[in-house]
Scaffold this motif. Sequence first.
Motif, PDB file in Angstrom:
ATOM      1  N   ARG A  54       0.815  -1.218   0.000  1.00 41.93           N
ATOM      2  CA  ARG A  54       0.000   0.000   0.000  1.00 41.93           C
ATOM      3  C   ARG A  54       0.850   1.270   0.000  1.00 41.93           C
ATOM      4  NH1 ARG A  54      -5.046   0.147  -1.017  1.00 41.93           N
ATOM      5  NH2 ARG A  54      -5.539   1.708   0.508  1.00 41.93           N
ATOM      6  N   ARG A  55       2.051   1.198   0.549  1.00 42.67           N
ATOM      7  CA  ARG A  55       2.916   2.380   0.576  1.00 42.67           C
ATOM      8  C   ARG A  55       3.372   2.784  -0.824  1.00 42.67           C
ATOM      9  NH1 ARG A  55       7.581   0.397   3.964  1.00 42.67           N
ATOM     10  NH2 ARG A  55       6.920  -1.493   2.932  1.00 42.67           N
ATOM     11  N   LEU A  56       3.310   1.861  -1.780  1.00 37.77           N
ATOM     12  CA  LEU A  56       3.746   2.142  -3.145  1.00 37.77           C
ATOM     13  C   LEU A  56       2.603   2.583  -4.055  1.00 37.77           C
ATOM     14  CD1 LEU A  56       6.239  -0.812  -3.684  1.00 37.77           C
ATOM     15  CD2 LEU A  56       6.740   1.530  -2.979  1.00 37.77           C
ATOM     16  N   HIS A  57       1.453   2.814  -3.498  1.00 38.71           N
ATOM     17  CA  HIS A  57       0.320   3.271  -4.313  1.00 38.71           C
ATOM     18  C   HIS A  57       0.405   4.792  -4.473  1.00 38.71           C
ATOM     19  CE1 HIS A  57      -2.293  -0.522  -3.507  1.00 38.71           C
ATOM     20  NE2 HIS A  57      -1.112  -0.807  -3.982  1.00 38.71           N
ATOM     21  N   ARG A  58       1.390   5.204  -5.200  1.00 39.01           N
ATOM     22  CA  ARG A  58       1.650   6.614  -5.491  1.00 39.01           C
ATOM     23  C   ARG A  58       1.715   6.774  -7.015  1.00 39.01           C
ATOM     24  NH1 ARG A  58       1.458   8.207  -0.628  1.00 39.01           N
ATOM     25  NH2 ARG A  58       2.935   7.549   0.949  1.00 39.01           N
ATOM     26  N   PRO A  59       1.558   8.002  -7.522  1.00 40.87           N
ATOM     27  CA  PRO A  59       1.520   8.195  -8.986  1.00 40.87           C
ATOM     28  C   PRO A  59       2.722   7.620  -9.735  1.00 40.87           C
ATOM     29  CG  PRO A  59       0.754  10.179  -7.895  1.00 40.87           C
ATOM     30  CD  PRO A  59       1.237   9.254  -6.821  1.00 40.87           C
ATOM     31  N   MET A  60       3.937   7.845  -9.247  1.00 41.06           N
ATOM     32  CA  MET A  60       5.110   7.357  -9.976  1.00 41.06           C
ATOM     33  C   MET A  60       5.140   5.838 -10.029  1.00 41.06           C
ATOM     34  SD  MET A  60       7.514   8.282 -11.759  1.00 41.06           S
ATOM     35  CE  MET A  60       9.017   7.731 -12.464  1.00 41.06           C
ATOM     36  N   TYR A  61       4.724   5.185  -8.959  1.00 41.25           N
ATOM     37  CA  TYR A  61       4.723   3.726  -8.947  1.00 41.25           C
ATOM     38  C   TYR A  61       3.615   3.161  -9.833  1.00 41.25           C
ATOM     39  CZ  TYR A  61       8.142   4.118  -5.260  1.00 41.25           C
ATOM     40  OH  TYR A  61       9.269   4.412  -4.553  1.00 41.25           O
ATOM     41  N   LEU A  62       2.511   3.875  -9.945  1.00 38.24           N
ATOM     42  CA  LEU A  62       1.480   3.457 -10.897  1.00 38.24           C
ATOM     43  C   LEU A  62       2.012   3.539 -12.326  1.00 38.24           C
ATOM     44  CD1 LEU A  62      -1.712   5.195  -9.439  1.00 38.24           C
ATOM     45  CD2 LEU A  62      -1.066   2.798  -9.282  1.00 38.24           C
ATOM     46  N   LEU A  63       2.799   4.564 -12.597  1.00 32.98           N
ATOM     47  CA  LEU A  63       3.397   4.696 -13.927  1.00 32.98           C
ATOM     48  C   LEU A  63       4.439   3.612 -14.181  1.00 32.98           C
ATOM     49  CD1 LEU A  63       3.718   8.572 -14.011  1.00 32.98           C
ATOM     50  CD2 LEU A  63       2.151   7.175 -15.339  1.00 32.98           C
ATOM     51  N   ILE A  64       5.188   3.238 -13.158  1.00 33.54           N
ATOM     52  CA  ILE A  64       6.151   2.142 -13.297  1.00 33.54           C
ATOM     53  C   ILE A  64       5.417   0.825 -13.538  1.00 33.54           C
ATOM     54  CG2 ILE A  64       7.859   0.781 -12.019  1.00 33.54           C
ATOM     55  CD1 ILE A  64       8.816   3.419 -10.776  1.00 33.54           C
ATOM     56  N   CYS A  65       4.305   0.635 -12.856  1.00 39.22           N
ATOM     57  CA  CYS A  65       3.482  -0.563 -13.056  1.00 39.22           C
ATOM     58  C   CYS A  65       2.950  -0.607 -14.491  1.00 39.22           C
ATOM     59  CB  CYS A  65       2.344  -0.543 -12.042  1.00 39.22           C
ATOM     60  SG  CYS A  65       1.657  -2.121 -11.664  1.00 39.22           S
ATOM     61  N   ASN A  66       2.513   0.525 -14.991  1.00 33.27           N
ATOM     62  CA  ASN A  66       2.039   0.614 -16.372  1.00 33.27           C
ATOM     63  C   ASN A  66       3.168   0.277 -17.343  1.00 33.27           C
ATOM     64  OD1 ASN A  66       0.350   1.343 -18.631  1.00 33.27           O
ATOM     65  ND2 ASN A  66       1.415   3.289 -18.682  1.00 33.27           N
TER      66      ASN A  66
END
Length: 194
Positions: A54-66
């Motif tokens: 849950r700590r990684l649910h930030r915009p940059m990490y969402l972009l990395i996931c994408n």
Amino acid sequence: MSLVNFSGQNVVEFTITGFDHLPYHKLMGTVILLAYCLALLCSTTNICVISTDRRLHRPMYLLICNLALVDIMFTTGASTTMISVLLAGDKTISYNSCLSRVFIYHLGDVTQCLALSLMALDRTVAISKPLRYATILTNQRVFLLIVLSWLLGIGCIGKLAYNADQLPHCQPNKEIRGTVLRVLRRNPVLPSKG
């Protein structure tokens, strides 16, 4: 009389040529298979770690996931045909499979460019407006930008794939191919088959 000059035929499969001269095609196929499996493992691990913490649910990490998802699609579109040709010796590909792989490969190309552009936008906002970053780029806005980039890619590449599907395909002419090979063999730059 029709105004369209159509001498093509309905193509059901393509023959993949050009790999017969490779001396170590099984080794190359194995290296590509290992690189493909490694890319899948790393991208899947990346997605799983980001989605479970849950700590990684930030915009940059969402972009990395994408970007990891795009990488999975891009490598699947590019590597699977090469693996089947080099390891399994499959020299043909059906028309529909070829068209779908072209779509997936180019969709991965476009969405990768858009994903990297979104990551650059994220960093630009973080550098130029650091105090307003959290209000400008929220998770919802980043998710919306990701969805829009995918829809843009699907729309553009879908139109190109549709246009490619409408084009006539001529069957190969062995006489022309033989003439071209004779001309190429006379060229001193190319090595001749002895």
